[in-house]
Design a protein around this motif. Sequence first.
Motif, PDB file in Angstrom:
ATOM      1  N   GLY A  63       1.026  -1.364  -0.194  1.00 20.22           N
ATOM      2  CA  GLY A  63       0.018  -0.763  -0.187  1.00 20.22           C
ATOM      3  C   GLY A  63       1.082   1.270  -0.130  1.00 20.22           C
ATOM      4  O   GLY A  63       1.668   1.493  -0.780  1.00 20.22           O
ATOM      5  N   LEU A  64       0.339   2.111   0.745  1.00 20.94           N
ATOM      6  CA  LEU A  64       1.549   3.670   1.314  1.00 20.94           C
ATOM      7  C   LEU A  64       2.518   3.221   1.362  1.00 20.94           C
ATOM      8  O   LEU A  64       3.483   4.336   1.771  1.00 20.94           O
ATOM      9  N   MET A  65       2.600   2.343   1.731  1.00 17.22           N
ATOM     10  CA  MET A  65       3.960   2.277   2.564  1.00 17.22           C
ATOM     11  C   MET A  65       5.450   1.863   1.274  1.00 17.22           C
ATOM     12  O   MET A  65       6.060   1.969   1.796  1.00 17.22           O
ATOM     13  N   THR A  66       4.543   1.454   0.146  1.00 20.69           N
ATOM     14  CA  THR A  66       5.519   0.807  -0.558  1.00 20.69           C
ATOM     15  C   THR A  66       5.250   2.319  -1.484  1.00 20.69           C
ATOM     16  O   THR A  66       6.595   2.632  -2.430  1.00 20.69           O
ATOM     17  N   TYR A  67       4.303   2.810  -2.486  1.00 20.27           N
ATOM     18  CA  TYR A  67       3.589   3.749  -3.026  1.00 20.27           C
ATOM     19  C   TYR A  67       2.968   4.883  -2.801  1.00 20.27           C
ATOM     20  O   TYR A  67       2.215   5.197  -2.838  1.00 20.27           O
ATOM     21  N   GLY A  68       3.954   5.286  -1.716  1.00 15.26           N
ATOM     22  CA  GLY A  68       3.050   6.367  -0.982  1.00 15.26           C
ATOM     23  C   GLY A  68       4.235   7.317   0.270  1.00 15.26           C
ATOM     24  O   GLY A  68       5.163   8.471  -0.355  1.00 15.26           O
ATOM     25  N   ILE A  69       4.809   6.704   1.049  1.00  8.86           N
ATOM     26  CA  ILE A  69       6.151   7.639   1.426  1.00  8.86           C
ATOM     27  C   ILE A  69       7.086   7.634   1.068  1.00  8.86           C
ATOM     28  O   ILE A  69       7.424   6.124   0.266  1.00  8.86           O
ATOM     29  N   PRO A  70       7.955   8.121   0.509  1.00  6.76           N
ATOM     30  CA  PRO A  70       9.013   8.409   0.145  1.00  6.76           C
ATOM     31  C   PRO A  70      10.114   6.721   0.961  1.00  6.76           C
ATOM     32  O   PRO A  70      10.261   6.710   1.623  1.00  6.76           O
ATOM     33  N   ASP A  71      11.100   6.057  -0.236  1.00  3.42           N
ATOM     34  CA  ASP A  71      11.629   5.772   0.403  1.00  3.42           C
ATOM     35  C   ASP A  71      12.565   6.695   0.967  1.00  3.42           C
ATOM     36  O   ASP A  71      12.971   5.472   2.125  1.00  3.42           O
ATOM     37  N   PHE A  72      13.053   7.694   0.898  1.00 10.63           N
ATOM     38  CA  PHE A  72      14.478   8.365   1.862  1.00 10.63           C
ATOM     39  C   PHE A  72      13.230   9.024   3.181  1.00 10.63           C
ATOM     40  O   PHE A  72      14.207   9.018   4.453  1.00 10.63           O
ATOM     41  N   LYS A  73      12.833   8.470   3.910  1.00 13.62           N
ATOM     42  CA  LYS A  73      11.495   8.527   4.767  1.00 13.62           C
ATOM     43  C   LYS A  73      11.654   7.090   5.031  1.00 13.62           C
ATOM     44  O   LYS A  73      11.867   6.465   6.881  1.00 13.62           O
ATOM     45  N   PHE A  74      11.582   6.379   4.435  1.00 13.29           N
ATOM     46  CA  PHE A  74      10.822   4.431   4.924  1.00 13.29           C
ATOM     47  C   PHE A  74      11.429   3.543   4.055  1.00 13.29           C
ATOM     48  O   PHE A  74      10.939   3.426   2.727  1.00 13.29           O
ATOM     49  N   ALA A  75      12.364   3.685   4.202  1.00 13.49           N
ATOM     50  CA  ALA A  75      13.111   2.346   3.027  1.00 13.49           C
ATOM     51  C   ALA A  75      11.991   1.159   3.012  1.00 13.49           C
ATOM     52  O   ALA A  75      12.159  -0.072   3.554  1.00 13.49           O
ATOM     53  N   LYS A  76      11.990   0.506   1.631  1.00 16.97           N
ATOM     54  CA  LYS A  76      11.174  -0.291   1.069  1.00 16.97           C
ATOM     55  C   LYS A  76      11.595  -1.339   1.435  1.00 16.97           C
ATOM     56  O   LYS A  76      10.847  -2.916   1.228  1.00 16.97           O
ATOM     57  N   LYS A  77      12.666  -2.035   1.606  1.00 14.26           N
ATOM     58  CA  LYS A  77      13.483  -3.449   2.698  1.00 14.26           C
ATOM     59  C   LYS A  77      12.302  -3.774   3.855  1.00 14.26           C
ATOM     60  O   LYS A  77      12.654  -4.622   3.933  1.00 14.26           O
ATOM     61  N   ARG A  78      12.175  -2.522   4.160  1.00 14.83           N
ATOM     62  CA  ARG A  78      11.435  -2.483   5.480  1.00 14.83           C
ATOM     63  C   ARG A  78      10.336  -3.274   5.066  1.00 14.83           C
ATOM     64  O   ARG A  78       9.176  -4.566   5.889  1.00 14.83           O
ATOM     65  N   VAL A  79       9.134  -2.853   4.003  1.00 13.53           N
ATOM     66  CA  VAL A  79       8.103  -3.519   3.583  1.00 13.53           C
ATOM     67  C   VAL A  79       8.180  -5.498   2.842  1.00 13.53           C
ATOM     68  O   VAL A  79       8.047  -6.152   3.551  1.00 13.53           O
ATOM     69  N   ASP A  80       9.322  -5.029   2.257  1.00 16.76           N
ATOM     70  CA  ASP A  80       9.772  -6.553   0.988  1.00 16.76           C
ATOM     71  C   ASP A  80      10.213  -7.764   2.722  1.00 16.76           C
ATOM     72  O   ASP A  80       9.651  -8.703   2.534  1.00 16.76           O
ATOM     73  N   GLN A  81      11.070  -7.152   4.127  1.00 12.49           N
ATOM     74  CA  GLN A  81      11.083  -8.357   5.214  1.00 12.49           C
ATOM     75  C   GLN A  81      10.685  -8.801   5.230  1.00 12.49           C
ATOM     76  O   GLN A  81      10.140 -10.255   5.288  1.00 12.49           O
ATOM     77  N   ARG A  82       9.110  -8.357   5.457  1.00 12.79           N
ATOM     78  CA  ARG A  82       7.447  -8.890   6.184  1.00 12.79           C
ATOM     79  C   ARG A  82       6.373  -9.335   5.474  1.00 12.79           C
ATOM     80  O   ARG A  82       6.220  -9.994   6.094  1.00 12.79           O
ATOM     81  N   VAL A  83       7.091  -8.317   3.657  1.00  7.96           N
ATOM     82  CA  VAL A  83       5.727  -9.496   3.226  1.00  7.96           C
ATOM     83  C   VAL A  83       6.361 -11.447   2.953  1.00  7.96           C
ATOM     84  O   VAL A  83       5.937 -11.877   3.470  1.00  7.96           O
ATOM     85  N   ASP A  84       8.212 -11.209   2.952  1.00  8.14           N
ATOM     86  CA  ASP A  84       8.085 -11.984   3.135  1.00  8.14           C
ATOM     87  C   ASP A  84       8.179 -13.292   4.475  1.00  8.14           C
ATOM     88  O   ASP A  84       7.541 -14.597   3.814  1.00  8.14           O
ATOM     89  N   GLN A  85       8.071 -12.715   5.377  1.00  9.26           N
ATOM     90  CA  GLN A  85       8.288 -13.411   6.782  1.00  9.26           C
ATOM     91  C   GLN A  85       6.540 -14.123   6.453  1.00  9.26           C
ATOM     92  O   GLN A  85       6.297 -15.013   6.956  1.00  9.26           O
ATOM     93  N   LEU A  86       5.189 -12.787   5.850  1.00  7.91           N
ATOM     94  CA  LEU A  86       3.768 -13.126   6.193  1.00  7.91           C
ATOM     95  C   LEU A  86       3.886 -14.849   4.753  1.00  7.91           C
ATOM     96  O   LEU A  86       3.082 -15.217   5.042  1.00  7.91           O
ATOM     97  N   GLN A  87       4.634 -14.850   3.589  1.00  8.72           N
ATOM     98  CA  GLN A  87       4.536 -15.693   2.877  1.00  8.72           C
ATOM     99  C   GLN A  87       5.388 -16.896   3.122  1.00  8.72           C
ATOM    100  O   GLN A  87       4.069 -17.382   3.051  1.00  8.72           O
ATOM    101  N   GLN A  88       6.514 -16.962   4.185  1.00  3.35           N
ATOM    102  CA  GLN A  88       6.496 -17.667   4.301  1.00  3.35           C
ATOM    103  C   GLN A  88       6.274 -18.377   5.826  1.00  3.35           C
ATOM    104  O   GLN A  88       5.981 -18.872   6.320  1.00  3.35           O
ATOM    105  N   GLU A  89       4.703 -18.172   6.479  1.00  2.99           N
ATOM    106  CA  GLU A  89       3.811 -17.758   7.395  1.00  2.99           C
ATOM    107  C   GLU A  89       3.163 -18.866   6.985  1.00  2.99           C
ATOM    108  O   GLU A  89       1.893 -19.383   7.047  1.00  2.99           O
TER     109      GLU A  89
END
Length: 493
Positions: free
Chosen positions: A184-210
């Motif tokens: 959502g806006l964590m990926t396409y809304g909040i700028p990368d320099f304010k919130f690096a998208k690796k932080r979304v990616d690592q949670r999505v990976d966790q959820l997929q593995q769950e």
Amino acid sequence: MPREHHPDGYLKHKRRSIGKRDPKERAGDYAEIWAPDWDPEHLKDQGERCVDCGVPTCMSGCPIGNRIPEWNDLVHKEDWKEALEQLHATNNFPEFTGYTCPAPCEDACVLSYNDDPVTIKSIERAIVDKGWKEGWIQPEPPTSRTDHRVAIIGSGPAGLAAAQQLNRAGHHVTVYERDDAPGGLMTYGIPDFKFAKKRVDQRVDQLQQEGIEFVTGTAIGPDLAADRLHDEYDATCLAIGAQKHRELPVPGTDLAGVMPAMDFLPQENRRQHGTSVPNGVTAEGKNVVVLGGGDTGADCVATAHRQGAKQVVQIGINQKPPSERPADNPWPETAQVFKKTYAQEEGGTQEFAVNTTELADTDGDGHVNELRAERVEWTYENGSRVDKTVIDPDFRVAADLVLVAIGFTGPESNPFSSLGVQLNDHGTFATDDNLMTDVDGVFAAGDARMGASLVVWAIGEGRDAARQIDRYLMGTSKLPASLQTQNPPIPFR
């Protein structure tokens, strides 16, 4: 381990949050603005500043009831792993909040009454940073599964929180996202320099593995019929956000060079992801005007700096807030005081009490050239503007690009309208006390239900929706409630 009382910690240590990089340096790149390293000893001292007050008003200031005094004490004791457990007990994604939340908990801290509050946000960020670094955050798939299938529409903080909670309750969860990547806006809304998208990616990976399935590039309605989705799943949660922007009621909004903030910001997110943006817009070499004084406006200002704008002027319609709490804004309410944003630290001009009257095309080419406005002084009643005195009727600013960031009114669409899902008078999804819409088995959560708000509220909404959906499917639920839920959770047995 019993919690310690530190009555003099705030006297021994001055407030010192995790800082930001130098404004001149960071404005030249898209790396995170935050200082990349922090000293554990520094955070240990900051944790000691918590006075373990009898009524932890910081927790009531937090929309999801985070166990703030617990973490503070555990970090002071250097028990970081248990601090992470306490953090995750109420917040699925503490890095989302630790990096982006405006921290109403700090305004509600007892020390904030007449001193500097505890650095709650910095401590939260430090705990989850260490959790990822040490490898403590691992997938937690359920030990058993039910036969129930749940669809989550939207993969922002509310949708992801609902999905993780329902999956951990054993249900089969599929998350549908219209964009090409979750978040959502964590990926396409909040700028990368304010919130690096690796932080979304690592949670999505966790959820997929769950065990959670993600289906991206799929919009309900155009790509997948709502009735088919409703038939195939035992319950559905609408968590599609509230990105319908508020219209600017002045002439000239149809000119080229005038665009909503949430059309502008995702373009740079995509560029930073290495995705081409056909017919994209940038601020390079332009006189940029940002309308709106909130977080989204600040993100536009900072993005324009990085794109090489000639000039950036941020305009707010309200009076400049005072430097100290006004009498009608007592502690522990969120302090309505002026704070310079990270974007304004980097440069640009910020104007207050300017009422835009027209966006003008001065040379007749169909493109905006100038913003026209009046500088005013407002009279307020109950926090609302009721009257104005015009100070300067002819306020003008050169404008080659006008970014409109004056707020949102609700979800952009109602993908379940054909099934009878209704909107309320505020333009958001109408639900009962159990977060269910008029359609049996269809729930709503997050900004789509309550209007545009904080990431932390969205996470709480997602957790509450998961609890209500679990009760709907099973008759009862062991999922914990967040602070805003009226029904106490059933204890785990």
